[in-house]
Every structure is written in C-alpha cells, then in structure tokens.
Design an enzyme around this catalytic site. Structure first.
Site, PDB file in Angstrom:
ATOM      1  N   ASP A 115      54.896  32.714  31.006  1.00 48.68           N
ATOM      2  CA  ASP A 115      55.162  32.207  32.346  1.00 48.68           C
ATOM      3  C   ASP A 115      54.853  33.327  33.331  1.00 48.68           C
ATOM      4  OD1 ASP A 115      57.142  31.792  34.739  1.00 48.68           O
ATOM      5  OD2 ASP A 115      57.062  29.858  33.748  1.00 48.68           O
ATOM      6  N   ILE A 116      54.275  32.982  34.490  1.00 48.96           N
ATOM      7  CA  ILE A 116      53.969  33.997  35.499  1.00 48.96           C
ATOM      8  C   ILE A 116      55.246  34.369  36.243  1.00 48.96           C
ATOM      9  CG2 ILE A 116      52.604  34.535  37.551  1.00 48.96           C
ATOM     10  CD1 ILE A 116      50.593  32.441  36.625  1.00 48.96           C
ATOM     11  N   ASN A 123      53.289  31.436  46.306  1.00 44.67           N
ATOM     12  CA  ASN A 123      53.074  30.230  47.113  1.00 44.67           C
ATOM     13  C   ASN A 123      53.828  30.293  48.433  1.00 44.67           C
ATOM     14  OD1 ASN A 123      51.329  28.896  45.349  1.00 44.67           O
ATOM     15  ND2 ASN A 123      53.016  28.013  44.171  1.00 44.67           N
ATOM     16  N   HIS A 128      49.444  27.971  48.874  1.00 44.97           N
ATOM     17  CA  HIS A 128      48.972  27.443  47.592  1.00 44.97           C
ATOM     18  C   HIS A 128      47.541  27.837  47.236  1.00 44.97           C
ATOM     19  CE1 HIS A 128      52.496  25.069  46.496  1.00 44.97           C
ATOM     20  NE2 HIS A 128      52.623  24.793  47.788  1.00 44.97           N
ATOM     21  N   ASP A 132      46.634  29.297  43.663  1.00 45.86           N
ATOM     22  CA  ASP A 132      45.598  28.796  42.759  1.00 45.86           C
ATOM     23  C   ASP A 132      44.712  29.939  42.264  1.00 45.86           C
ATOM     24  OD1 ASP A 132      46.566  26.265  43.100  1.00 45.86           O
ATOM     25  OD2 ASP A 132      44.986  25.612  44.492  1.00 45.86           O
ATOM     26  N   GLU A 158      53.119  26.946  36.194  1.00 47.51           N
ATOM     27  CA  GLU A 158      52.711  28.320  35.924  1.00 47.51           C
ATOM     28  C   GLU A 158      53.060  28.726  34.493  1.00 47.51           C
ATOM     29  OE1 GLU A 158      56.785  28.692  38.034  1.00 47.51           O
ATOM     30  OE2 GLU A 158      55.026  27.402  38.175  1.00 47.51           O
ATOM     31  N   ARG A 178      48.808  42.428  24.199  1.00 49.26           N
ATOM     32  CA  ARG A 178      47.485  42.671  24.779  1.00 49.26           C
ATOM     33  C   ARG A 178      47.273  41.790  26.006  1.00 49.26           C
ATOM     34  NH1 ARG A 178      44.852  41.882  20.480  1.00 49.26           N
ATOM     35  NH2 ARG A 178      44.042  39.772  20.857  1.00 49.26           N
TER      36      ARG A 178
END
Length: 240
Positions: A115-116, A123, A128, A132, A158, A178
């Site tokens: 997950d980011i 955002n 947005h 993106d 995300e 990695r």
C-alpha cells in the site's frame, strides 16, 4: 508468440480462407448459367487471379484489424486502465489457479500486498492528476523489479498485490525489500520543478499446505497493516 499477435494471425488466416469464396462463387454462378467453367478459367485467368489476390489481401487485412481489436478488448478486460497492471478480477482468477497448481505440484507460492504510504495526502495537497502520476510511477517501478512469471495487480485505490509462483518465503522477502527500496527512490515531478516521493508498506505471506486463497490473502493483508501500524516503509512477514 504473444496472445494478441496469435489472435491477429488467426483472424487474418480466416479472412484469407473466406477470400477464396469470391472467385469460386463467381465460377459457380457461371456454371449455373451453363458456361463451360474450364474455358471460362482459361479465357479469364487474369481476371480470376486478380479477384483472388485482391479479395485475399482485403479480407486478410480486415481479419487482422478484427483480431487487433479483439486483442485490445481482451486486454482491457483484465488490465487496470490507469497503471496498465492487471486488475482485481484477473488477479483473483490467477490467484485461484496458482494456489491449485501449487498444491497439486507441491511447489512454493508467495504473495505480497503493498500500500502507498500517506497517499491521501497527495490527492489532498496536489490533486488527483498528481495522484495518478504517483500511482503510475510506483507501478512501473514495482513491475520492473519482477520476473515475467510474477503477476502484479492493482487491487484497490492505492493497494497492489504481487503473486510469486515458485517462490519461497525467503525469496519473497528479498523481492519485497527490493520493491520497497526501489519505490522509495522514485521521484515524481510536479509543478515548479518540484518533486515528491512516496514509500510503501508491504505484507508477505507464503502458502501453507492446507491453505486456501482467502486465507493466504488475509494473512498477507494482515501483515501489511502491521507494517503500516508499526511505522510504515517496511516489510512485515506473516508469522501465522
């Protein structure tokens, strides 16, 4: 040969076969009109050859075009429109296939879910369109760190999943680290020559002998949330 190219060649070949119907059909008409078809062929060989070559080229090109569009449609059905990664539906189907194959052949299978970190802030602060760009850049970075047999998909806004066939827990951890390191070094340009960076949190799980798809995914997802709740930008391995 790729699936898209194969579909184009099949449709082009079918078009070439259909093209034979033009000269043969006209010969059949002449036959029913009580013409001597062998004399017809002898006297108008050039016309029939022109008809055959022309229709073959036309129908083959049309078949190639149809095959091209079919390939695009197939790809759109399984790909995420923004990142170009596989979508959730494809991932779920592939996960079920790989779990079944892993059990049947007794080969290792691992799963990474990531997950980011703090993506909502991107955002909220930049809009947005920049969000993106972040999704695309991180997707490209992650995909470039995978082998061709490994499957990466966007499974949420995300949130992403990486399926690793023939991969032990140890190798999955190395792959996750990695990806994490590579993503942390990605710089996404925004307005006024500024750049932003983002990290990711990752959960890793390897398939147990008597485990199903839901259980494997749930363990990797739980490990992901442990990574997020313990500081983010790290890899946590499922211990259950």
């Amino acid at each position: 040969m790729t699936k898209k190219l194969s579909k184009r060649l099949i449709r082009a070949s079918q078009g070439a076969v259909f093209a034979l119907g033009a000269p043969l059909g006209w010969l059949l008409i002449r036959y029913f009109q009580e013409f001597a078809i062998w004399e017809e062929l002898a006297n108008y060989a050039g016309v029939y050859l022109y008809m055959l070559i022309g229709t073959t080229i036309t129908f083959s090109c049309f078949g190639w075009y149809v095959g091209h569009n079919e390939g695009l449609s197939d790809e759109l059905a399984i790909k995420d429109h923004l990142t170009g990664l596989y979508n959730l539906r494809y991932f779920q189907n592939r996960l079920a296939e790989e779990v079944a194959s892993s059990k049947r052949h007794q080969i290792p299978l691992s799963l990474i879910i990531y997950d980011i970190d703090y993506f909502k802030q991107v955002n909220d602060l930049y809009g947005h369109p920049v969000g993106d760009k972040v999704l695309i850049a991180i997707s490209d970075a992650a995909q470039n760190n995978l082998r061709s047999s490994e499957v990466i998909a966007r499974v949420g806004g995300e949130e992403f999943a990486v399926l690793l066939p023939f991969c032990s827990k140890e190798h999955a951890i190395q792959t996750a680290e990695r990806i994490r390191e590579t993503v942390s070094q990605v710089c996404i340009p925004i307005a006024n020559q500024a750049v932003i960076t983002r990290t990711i949190s990752l959960g890793v799980a390897s398939l147990h002998k008597d485990e199903n798809c839901d259980s494997l995914y749930r363990r990797a997802d739980t490990a992901l949330y442990q990574a997020k709740n313990s500081g983010r930008n790290k890899v946590i391995v499922s211990t259950t």
